[in-house]
Design an enzyme around this catalytic site. Structure first.
Site, PDB file in Angstrom:
ATOM      1  N   GLY A   1       1.428 -34.112 -18.745  1.00  0.00           N
ATOM      2  CA  GLY A   1       1.471 -34.284 -17.286  1.00  0.00           C
ATOM      3  C   GLY A   1       1.967 -33.072 -16.531  1.00  0.00           C
TER       4      GLY A   1
ATOM      5  N   HIS B   1      12.970 -29.495 -16.734  1.00  0.00           N
ATOM      6  CA  HIS B   1      13.498 -30.623 -15.962  1.00  0.00           C
ATOM      7  C   HIS B   1      14.880 -30.962 -16.523  1.00  0.00           C
ATOM      8  CE1 HIS B   1       9.585 -32.141 -14.143  1.00  0.00           C
ATOM      9  NE2 HIS B   1       9.095 -31.448 -15.149  1.00  0.00           N
TER      10      HIS B   1
ATOM     11  N   HIS C   1       8.923 -24.746 -16.120  1.00  0.00           N
ATOM     12  CA  HIS C   1      10.114 -25.327 -15.501  1.00  0.00           C
ATOM     13  C   HIS C   1      10.748 -26.303 -16.471  1.00  0.00           C
ATOM     14  CE1 HIS C   1       6.429 -27.424 -14.269  1.00  0.00           C
ATOM     15  NE2 HIS C   1       7.122 -28.557 -14.389  1.00  0.00           N
TER      16      HIS C   1
ATOM     17  N   ASN D   1       7.346 -29.930 -19.829  1.00  0.00           N
ATOM     18  CA  ASN D   1       6.018 -30.520 -19.994  1.00  0.00           C
ATOM     19  C   ASN D   1       5.020 -29.400 -20.238  1.00  0.00           C
ATOM     20  OD1 ASN D   1       6.658 -33.277 -19.597  1.00  0.00           O
ATOM     21  ND2 ASN D   1       6.749 -32.969 -17.393  1.00  0.00           N
TER      22      ASN D   1
ATOM     23  N   ASP E   1      14.156 -31.446  -7.614  1.00  0.00           N
ATOM     24  CA  ASP E   1      12.757 -31.879  -7.630  1.00  0.00           C
ATOM     25  C   ASP E   1      12.480 -32.616  -6.317  1.00  0.00           C
ATOM     26  OD1 ASP E   1      10.536 -32.527 -10.131  1.00  0.00           O
ATOM     27  OD2 ASP E   1      10.345 -33.622  -8.244  1.00  0.00           O
TER      28      ASP E   1
ATOM     29  N   HIS F   1       7.124 -15.222 -13.294  1.00  0.00           N
ATOM     30  CA  HIS F   1       6.062 -16.218 -13.480  1.00  0.00           C
ATOM     31  C   HIS F   1       5.636 -16.262 -14.943  1.00  0.00           C
ATOM     32  CE1 HIS F   1       2.692 -18.801 -12.262  1.00  0.00           C
ATOM     33  NE2 HIS F   1       2.029 -18.178 -13.225  1.00  0.00           N
TER      34      HIS F   1
ATOM     35  N   CYS G   1       6.912 -19.722  -7.640  1.00  0.00           N
ATOM     36  CA  CYS G   1       7.186 -18.321  -7.287  1.00  0.00           C
ATOM     37  C   CYS G   1       7.617 -18.241  -5.827  1.00  0.00           C
ATOM     38  CB  CYS G   1       5.954 -17.441  -7.507  1.00  0.00           C
ATOM     39  SG  CYS G   1       5.678 -16.987  -9.228  1.00  0.00           S
TER      40      CYS G   1
END
Ligand code: 5GP
Ligand code: ZN
Length: 113
Positions: A93, A102, A100, A87, A30, A46, A7
């Protein structure tokens, strides 16, 4: 969410290398890349995780995927391929509790499943 680092990145209170932004979505490198291309695509709203996606969030979740595909094209990895990963929880993990996506690529990836 006050204590959420993603955020804070979305609100530009925390620095990140931003790669894409529109009204609902922001994408940034990242901080600890595991691949030559490793970008996190997040909703500005969020949402804690995949488990917490509500019906009203389905549009923005689709927009994450679209933004990732646009980035892949921009970075010229769309033809060779890339991987998109969410994830969810401990076993996967997940360490940041703001959903998010990836986007990873830029080299051949090993099989995941
Ligand atoms: P997860 O394991 O929760 O799916 O992935 C979280 C990712 O966020 C990790 O790959 C980690 O390197 C990245 N990350 C954690 N903190 C920060 C940060 O402050 N800035 C950026 N840009 N990435 C972060
Ligand atoms: Zn958040």
């Amino acid at each position: 969410m006050e204590n959420c680092i993603f955020c804070q990145i979305a609100q530009k209170k925390l620095q990140a290398q931003i790669r894409y932004e529109d009204q609902q979505v922001i994408a940034f490198d990242d901080v600890n890349p595991k691949m030559p291309v490793h970008i996190l695509v997040i909703p500005k709203k969020h949402i804690e995780s995949v488990n917490k996606i509500a019906e009203e969030d389905t549009k923005v979740v689709g927009q994450l995927i679209l933004a990732a595909a646009k980035l892949a094209k921009q970075l010229k990895i769309e033809a060779q391929g890339y991987r998109l990963i969410f994830n969810q929880g401990q076993h996967a993990g997940q360490v940041v509790n703001h959903i998010h996506l990836h986007l990873v690529g830029g080299q051949r990836l090993g099989p995941m499943v």
